[in-house]
Design a protein around this motif. Structure first.
Motif, short mmCIF file in Angstrom:
data_model
loop_
_atom_site.label_atom_id
_atom_site.label_comp_id
_atom_site.label_asym_id
_atom_site.label_seq_id
_atom_site.Cartn_x
_atom_site.Cartn_y
_atom_site.Cartn_z
N ASN A 14 0.83 -1.21 0.00
CA ASN A 14 0.00 0.00 0.00
C ASN A 14 0.86 1.26 0.00
O ASN A 14 0.57 2.23 -0.70
CB ASN A 14 -0.93 0.03 1.21
CG ASN A 14 -2.13 -0.86 1.02
OD1 ASN A 14 -2.59 -1.08 -0.09
ND2 ASN A 14 -2.65 -1.37 2.12
N THR A 15 1.93 1.24 0.76
CA THR A 15 2.82 2.39 0.79
C THR A 15 3.55 2.54 -0.53
O THR A 15 3.74 3.65 -1.02
CB THR A 15 3.80 2.30 1.97
OG1 THR A 15 3.02 2.25 3.18
CG2 THR A 15 4.74 3.49 2.02
N GLY A 16 3.92 1.43 -1.15
CA GLY A 16 4.53 1.48 -2.48
C GLY A 16 3.59 2.12 -3.48
O GLY A 16 4.00 2.96 -4.29
N ALA A 17 2.32 1.74 -3.43
CA ALA A 17 1.33 2.35 -4.33
C ALA A 17 1.17 3.83 -4.03
O ALA A 17 0.98 4.64 -4.95
CB ALA A 17 -0.01 1.62 -4.19
N ALA A 18 1.26 4.22 -2.76
CA ALA A 18 1.16 5.63 -2.40
C ALA A 18 2.38 6.42 -2.88
O ALA A 18 2.27 7.59 -3.23
CB ALA A 18 0.98 5.78 -0.89
N ILE A 19 3.53 5.79 -2.91
CA ILE A 19 4.73 6.44 -3.46
C ILE A 19 4.50 6.74 -4.94
O ILE A 19 4.79 7.84 -5.42
CB ILE A 19 5.97 5.56 -3.24
CG1 ILE A 19 6.36 5.58 -1.75
CG2 ILE A 19 7.13 6.01 -4.13
CD1 ILE A 19 7.41 4.56 -1.36
N ARG A 20 3.95 5.80 -5.64
CA ARG A 20 3.63 6.00 -7.06
C ARG A 20 2.57 7.10 -7.22
O ARG A 20 2.65 7.94 -8.11
CB ARG A 20 3.14 4.69 -7.64
CG ARG A 20 3.06 4.67 -9.12
CD ARG A 20 2.79 3.25 -9.59
NE ARG A 20 2.67 3.23 -11.02
CZ ARG A 20 2.44 2.15 -11.71
NH1 ARG A 20 2.31 0.98 -11.10
NH2 ARG A 20 2.33 2.19 -13.01
#
Length: 152
Positions: A14-20
């Motif tokens: 989820n945090t990776g998606a938020a970085i994107r």
């Protein structure tokens, strides 16, 4: 510039998606410890090659995070009747989201720096949306109301 705050996130993907999401909207992403290993493979995979394009800050405490937020803070929770679409979004506002399994603690939502609580409507009886999806819904709406400034 808008801000997204993940308070003590638990799921690296989820945090990776938020970085994107941050990289593609120009929003700042604030992560409040404790959190997982930032070198986690799921975080890297979800963020693809956007890590260097995103504005991401990791804060050791909630208090440290608050020092970096110049505008109002809206806590996303299912425990309110106010919709996120009812906010008159302004530049430098922050969208605050809690950890995946529990949501935001009452103490954080009651912090005097938090302007208001808002919610994303859902079908009655459902608990919650995915954290990254919720951030995307709220952030794109706020950015839209600001005329997608900085985008193309």
């Amino acid at each position: 510039m808008l801000h997204v705050i993940f308070y003590e996130p638990r799921i690296p993907g989820n945090t990776g998606a938020a970085i994107r999401l941050s990289a593609n909207t120009g929003a700042w992403l604030h992560l409040v410890d404790p959190l997982f290993d930032m070198e986690d493979s799921k975080l890297r995979r979800a963020g693809l090659d956007y890590h260097d394009l995103a504005h991401t800050l990791v804060h050791p405490t909630w208090t440290d995070c608050l020092k970096r937020i110049p505008g109002r803070i809206y806590a996303f929770t299912s425990h309110t009747t106010t919709l996120y679409t009812q906010v008159d979004w302004q530049d430098d506002d922050a969208l605050l989201f809690g950890p995946e399994p529990t949501g935001l603690p009452e103490a954080v939502m009651d912090d005097p720096h938090v302007t208001a609580r808002v919610r994303i409507p859902m079908v009655e009886g459902n608990r919650s949306l995915n954290l990254a999806n919720s951030a995307a819904i709220g952030l794109y709406h706020a950015w839209h109301t600001l005329g997608f400034t900085g985008g193309h």
